[in-house]
Design a protein around this motif. Sequence first.
Motif, PDB file in Angstrom:
ATOM      1  N   ALA A 117      -1.020 -36.038  27.337  1.00 13.34           N
ATOM      2  CA  ALA A 117      -0.499 -36.108  28.705  1.00 13.34           C
ATOM      3  C   ALA A 117       0.025 -34.746  29.149  1.00 13.34           C
ATOM      4  N   THR A 118       0.067 -34.550  30.429  1.00 12.14           N
ATOM      5  CA  THR A 118       0.661 -33.337  30.995  1.00 12.14           C
ATOM      6  C   THR A 118       2.092 -33.177  30.473  1.00 12.14           C
ATOM      7  N   GLY A 119       2.371 -31.976  29.991  1.00 10.28           N
ATOM      8  CA  GLY A 119       3.724 -31.699  29.512  1.00 10.28           C
ATOM      9  C   GLY A 119       3.986 -32.171  28.102  1.00 10.28           C
ATOM     10  N   SER A 120       2.953 -32.672  27.415  1.00 14.63           N
ATOM     11  CA  SER A 120       3.190 -33.191  26.065  1.00 14.63           C
ATOM     12  C   SER A 120       3.248 -32.085  25.011  1.00 14.63           C
ATOM     13  N   GLY A 121       2.873 -30.853  25.385  1.00 15.56           N
ATOM     14  CA  GLY A 121       3.047 -29.740  24.459  1.00 15.56           C
ATOM     15  C   GLY A 121       1.752 -29.173  23.888  1.00 15.56           C
ATOM     16  N   LYS A 122       0.638 -29.428  24.513  1.00 16.53           N
ATOM     17  CA  LYS A 122      -0.647 -28.938  23.995  1.00 16.53           C
ATOM     18  C   LYS A 122      -0.677 -27.410  23.973  1.00 16.53           C
ATOM     19  N   THR A 123      -0.347 -26.804  25.109  1.00 15.32           N
ATOM     20  CA  THR A 123      -0.370 -25.344  25.206  1.00 15.32           C
ATOM     21  C   THR A 123       0.654 -24.746  24.249  1.00 15.32           C
ATOM     22  N   TYR A 124       1.824 -25.326  24.207  1.00 16.69           N
ATOM     23  CA  TYR A 124       2.895 -24.840  23.338  1.00 16.69           C
ATOM     24  C   TYR A 124       2.421 -24.817  21.897  1.00 16.69           C
ATOM     25  N   ARG A 165       6.240 -34.711  19.311  1.00 15.85           N
ATOM     26  CA  ARG A 165       7.216 -33.635  19.486  1.00 15.85           C
ATOM     27  C   ARG A 165       8.596 -34.201  19.817  1.00 15.85           C
ATOM     28  N   LEU A 166       9.560 -33.304  19.724  1.00 18.37           N
ATOM     29  CA  LEU A 166      10.928 -33.693  20.017  1.00 18.37           C
ATOM     30  C   LEU A 166      11.124 -33.906  21.521  1.00 18.37           C
ATOM     31  N   LEU A 198      12.615 -32.872  24.867  1.00 17.91           N
ATOM     32  CA  LEU A 198      13.168 -31.651  25.445  1.00 17.91           C
ATOM     33  C   LEU A 198      14.507 -31.994  26.076  1.00 17.91           C
TER      34      LEU A 198
HETATM   35  N1  ATP Z   1       7.695 -28.541  20.426  1.00 17.73           N
HETATM   36  C1  ATP Z   1       8.248 -28.015  21.540  1.00 17.73           C
HETATM   37  N2  ATP Z   1       9.455 -27.402  21.472  1.00 17.73           N
HETATM   38  C2  ATP Z   1      10.030 -26.870  22.582  1.00 17.73           C
HETATM   39  N3  ATP Z   1       9.490 -26.901  23.817  1.00 17.73           N
HETATM   40  C3  ATP Z   1       8.295 -27.499  23.939  1.00 17.73           C
HETATM   41  C4  ATP Z   1       7.610 -28.093  22.818  1.00 17.73           C
HETATM   42  N4  ATP Z   1       6.445 -28.626  23.257  1.00 17.73           N
HETATM   43  C5  ATP Z   1       6.414 -28.370  24.575  1.00 17.73           C
HETATM   44  N5  ATP Z   1       7.500 -27.714  24.987  1.00 17.73           N
HETATM   45  C6  ATP Z   1       7.798 -27.283  26.373  1.00 17.73           C
HETATM   46  O1  ATP Z   1       7.396 -28.342  27.244  1.00 17.73           O
HETATM   47  C7  ATP Z   1       6.782 -27.829  28.405  1.00 17.73           C
HETATM   48  C8  ATP Z   1       5.394 -28.414  28.550  1.00 17.73           C
HETATM   49  O2  ATP Z   1       4.616 -28.012  27.434  1.00 17.73           O
HETATM   50  P1  ATP Z   1       3.102 -27.543  27.573  1.00 17.73           P
HETATM   51  O3  ATP Z   1       2.919 -26.621  28.752  1.00 17.73           O
HETATM   52  O4  ATP Z   1       2.665 -27.028  26.245  1.00 17.73           O
HETATM   53  O5  ATP Z   1       2.383 -28.923  27.896  1.00 17.73           O
HETATM   54  P2  ATP Z   1       0.844 -29.211  28.112  1.00 17.73           P
HETATM   55  O6  ATP Z   1       0.545 -30.423  27.302  1.00 17.73           O
HETATM   56  O7  ATP Z   1       0.015 -27.997  27.803  1.00 17.73           O
HETATM   57  O8  ATP Z   1       0.813 -29.546  29.660  1.00 17.73           O
HETATM   58  P3  ATP Z   1      -0.410 -29.466  30.723  1.00 17.73           P
HETATM   59  O9  ATP Z   1      -1.402 -30.507  30.305  1.00 17.73           O
HETATM   60  O10 ATP Z   1       0.249 -29.790  32.012  1.00 17.73           O
HETATM   61  O11 ATP Z   1      -0.956 -28.069  30.667  1.00 17.73           O
HETATM   62  C9  ATP Z   1       6.790 -26.311  28.263  1.00 17.73           C
HETATM   63  O12 ATP Z   1       7.920 -25.796  28.981  1.00 17.73           O
HETATM   64  C10 ATP Z   1       6.961 -26.084  26.769  1.00 17.73           C
HETATM   65  O13 ATP Z   1       7.625 -24.857  26.497  1.00 17.73           O
END
Ligand code: ATP
Length: 137
Positions: A106-113, A25-26, A28
Amino acid sequence: MAGAATPSRSAAPSSRPVRVVLRVRLFLPSEATSAAVLCVSLLNSHLGGEVTVQFMGQHTSRGEHYKLDALFSQEDNINQIFDWGVSTVIPGIFEGVNATVFAYGATGSGKTYMMQEVQERGDKIALLADKTENLRF
Ligand SMILES: Nc1ncnc2c1ncn2[C@@H]1O[C@H](COP(=O)(O)OP(=O)(O)OP(=O)(O)O)[C@@H](O)[C@H]1O
């Protein structure tokens, strides 16, 4: 994951039972600093086959190579990832084949997004209908 590799993916999903796809991903806005550097680069890709990527630790001498089924970069949108990695398993589930798609990172890597993007695709019902039109219940 931060950084942008050259967009590349294999031409068709392989028939292996487990397929591994990497999405880069890009950065942030909160992460983008002048010190931010790419940590993933594409080493090799073969049409219709695997891609090899290299992870470089920014503050270590770590250099690891991984073979993957596909690599999607920040230029690739969720539709491409869905069409390549998710929609291809849908027909099988109606023939009794179990299929699981999960995100790891990793945490915050964007899985949920990313999973939410898939969920919010406006045409998901049309897509399922398309995949199931030849099925008889
Ligand atoms: N491709 C993207 N474009 C814009 N924002 C993004 C992108 N991917 C992730 N984010 C932002 O980054 C933050 C972390 O993303 P996300 O919650 O999806 O991570 P995660 O991998 O699910 O973390 P965790 O393991 O802690 O649940 C969020 O605020 C999300 O909106």
